[in-house]
Structures are given as C-alpha cells and as structure tokens.
Design a protein around this motif. Sequence first.
Motif, PDB file in Angstrom:
ATOM      1  N   THR A   1       6.964  17.655  18.589  1.00 56.01           N
ATOM      2  CA  THR A   1       6.111  18.412  17.526  1.00 56.01           C
ATOM      3  C   THR A   1       4.927  18.033  17.196  1.00 56.01           C
ATOM      4  N   GLY A   2       4.679  16.682  17.201  1.00 56.56           N
ATOM      5  CA  GLY A   2       3.527  16.127  16.822  1.00 56.56           C
ATOM      6  C   GLY A   2       3.401  15.935  15.394  1.00 56.56           C
ATOM      7  N   LEU A   3       4.541  16.091  14.701  1.00 55.98           N
ATOM      8  CA  LEU A   3       4.729  15.938  13.328  1.00 55.98           C
ATOM      9  C   LEU A   3       5.407  14.454  12.775  1.00 55.98           C
ATOM     10  N   ILE A   4       4.646  14.076  11.857  1.00 54.68           N
ATOM     11  CA  ILE A   4       5.535  12.961  11.217  1.00 54.68           C
ATOM     12  C   ILE A   4       5.495  12.971   9.710  1.00 54.68           C
ATOM     13  N   HIS A   5       6.528  12.697   9.092  1.00 52.16           N
ATOM     14  CA  HIS A   5       6.763  12.671   7.654  1.00 52.16           C
ATOM     15  C   HIS A   5       6.573  11.466   7.104  1.00 52.16           C
ATOM     16  N   LEU A   6       5.660  11.073   6.161  1.00 51.33           N
ATOM     17  CA  LEU A   6       5.390   9.661   5.533  1.00 51.33           C
ATOM     18  C   LEU A   6       5.904  10.030   4.035  1.00 51.33           C
ATOM     19  N   VAL A   7       6.466   9.024   3.655  1.00 47.16           N
ATOM     20  CA  VAL A   7       7.198   9.067   2.239  1.00 47.16           C
ATOM     21  C   VAL A   7       6.750   8.079   1.513  1.00 47.16           C
ATOM     22  N   GLU A   8       6.599   8.260   0.342  1.00 49.25           N
ATOM     23  CA  GLU A   8       6.005   7.082  -0.629  1.00 49.25           C
ATOM     24  C   GLU A   8       6.837   7.317  -1.968  1.00 49.25           C
TER      25      GLU A   8
ATOM     26  N   GLY B   1       0.838  -1.320  -0.015  1.00 48.72           N
ATOM     27  CA  GLY B   1      -0.116   0.086   0.147  1.00 48.72           C
ATOM     28  C   GLY B   1       0.929   1.337   0.108  1.00 48.72           C
ATOM     29  N   ALA B   2       0.061   2.179   0.194  1.00 46.90           N
ATOM     30  CA  ALA B   2       0.888   3.691   0.040  1.00 46.90           C
ATOM     31  C   ALA B   2       1.322   4.079   1.353  1.00 46.90           C
ATOM     32  N   PHE B   3       2.434   4.860   1.388  1.00 49.34           N
ATOM     33  CA  PHE B   3       3.127   5.471   2.578  1.00 49.34           C
ATOM     34  C   PHE B   3       3.683   4.467   3.553  1.00 49.34           C
ATOM     35  N   GLN B   4       4.395   3.559   2.937  1.00 47.73           N
ATOM     36  CA  GLN B   4       5.091   2.518   3.937  1.00 47.73           C
ATOM     37  C   GLN B   4       6.318   2.973   4.391  1.00 47.73           C
ATOM     38  N   ARG B   5       6.673   3.975   3.957  1.00 46.23           N
ATOM     39  CA  ARG B   5       8.012   4.601   4.619  1.00 46.23           C
ATOM     40  C   ARG B   5       7.980   5.886   5.263  1.00 46.23           C
ATOM     41  N   PHE B   6       8.822   6.207   6.247  1.00 52.47           N
ATOM     42  CA  PHE B   6       8.557   7.519   7.026  1.00 52.47           C
ATOM     43  C   PHE B   6      10.042   8.025   7.434  1.00 52.47           C
ATOM     44  N   SER B   7       9.814   9.143   8.004  1.00 55.26           N
ATOM     45  CA  SER B   7      11.015   9.885   8.293  1.00 55.26           C
ATOM     46  C   SER B   7      11.681   9.137   9.719  1.00 55.26           C
ATOM     47  N   THR B   8      12.889   9.216  10.069  1.00 55.08           N
ATOM     48  CA  THR B   8      13.418   8.150  11.092  1.00 55.08           C
ATOM     49  C   THR B   8      13.583   9.471  12.319  1.00 55.08           C
ATOM     50  N   SER B   9      13.151  10.476  12.204  1.00 49.11           N
ATOM     51  CA  SER B   9      13.445  11.388  13.291  1.00 49.11           C
ATOM     52  C   SER B   9      12.436  10.965  14.633  1.00 49.11           C
ATOM     53  N   ASP B  10      12.680  10.909  15.732  1.00 52.58           N
ATOM     54  CA  ASP B  10      11.824  10.683  16.764  1.00 52.58           C
ATOM     55  C   ASP B  10      11.587  11.870  17.548  1.00 52.58           C
ATOM     56  N   ASP B  11      11.651  13.100  16.790  1.00 52.11           N
ATOM     57  CA  ASP B  11      11.137  14.254  17.607  1.00 52.11           C
ATOM     58  C   ASP B  11       9.620  14.695  17.327  1.00 52.11           C
ATOM     59  N   PHE B  12       8.754  13.508  16.804  1.00 53.36           N
ATOM     60  CA  PHE B  12       7.473  13.673  16.597  1.00 53.36           C
ATOM     61  C   PHE B  12       6.624  13.843  18.207  1.00 53.36           C
ATOM     62  N   ARG B  13       7.306  13.314  19.185  1.00 55.87           N
ATOM     63  CA  ARG B  13       6.627  13.443  20.598  1.00 55.87           C
ATOM     64  C   ARG B  13       6.579  15.045  21.052  1.00 55.87           C
TER      65      ARG B  13
END
Length: 181
Positions: A138-145, A124-136
Amino acid sequence: MSKIFRFFAVIIIGFFGTFAALNYFFGAEQNVPAEPQPSSLPTANFGFDSPSAVDPAPDSSSRDTTPAPAPENPCVSKWQKCASIDDLFEKYNGIMSARASCKIAADHSAKYGDPKWPGFWSGGAFQRFSTSDDFRKTGLIHLVETEAQFQNGFGAMVHTTVICAYDLKDGSVKDVILQEH
C-alpha cells in the motif's frame, strides 16, 4: 636553598612551566636536533645492488587491517526493499521526514494553542508505529504518538494519542487522528 629562592622558583614554575624554570635557574640548554639538510649533490641510482632499489618485505604491522565496508542495505534508501516494518523504522532514511511531516500536520490540526510533544530525552515524537507489514503493497504507514498533549476548549492540556497515516510513495501525510484519553 633559601626560602625566598624556593618561593620564586614555585612562582616561575607556575607561570612558565617546569622546563622553563629549570632552564632559567640551572642554565640547561635545549638539545634540539637539527633538521636534516638535503644533499646538494645529485645521486644516480642504476639499480645495481642498491638497497634503495629493492622493495622491503611487507611488514605485517603496516598492513591495513580495517575490515572492508559492508555493502549498504537497500532498505536505507528504498522503502520497498525493507524486509519488515521494524526494518523500515530502524534503517530507512526517510522515516525522519515522515515523523517531522506528521508532527507538522498534527500541529496544524490543533484547535486551541500549541501542542506539547515528547522531548529529545524521551525519544521525540512518533516513536511508535503500527505493526502491519502491508506497507510494501500500500505504501502507507501509521505513526502513533501516545504522549502528546493538546489544549482543549477550556485551556487545559489533555493527553492525546495522535495517529498519522503517511504515504511513502509521495511523501505526504494522508490523515491525522486525535484521540483524547
């Protein structure tokens, strides 16, 4: 037995089954046990040396040996409790909503035609993501396709990397970036 008898026996066995055919040809009776009838007389149990008054010893084979359910991981329902970005993508229930929202936002940002996304068998789409653990923080995640295909101005499908910024706090897409390669 004659050949004709065997022929009809095979046909009857095929239609009715083996036991029906045997019953038909050999007259075997069905030995079905009768259902036990409840006693019409009431019985009194005063608890004096009555076998029914004594509880049987617990049998080890009748004990429930299923393990107790493990406590639910807090990451399943609260993204703030996830230990890492990998933990978030493996266990957090809201990640499917993030993937779907990013796909819809990328579809809307397509200039020409409908994009092609990886199918079910490829994950499916967006199975990859950024590896930064600062999501806790900022609340932001980056999904990559990287396997998406978008149509260009000439009508050809071009392999495109889609980067989607998703806000976990309010459940919305903040930005979608399309990079042709």
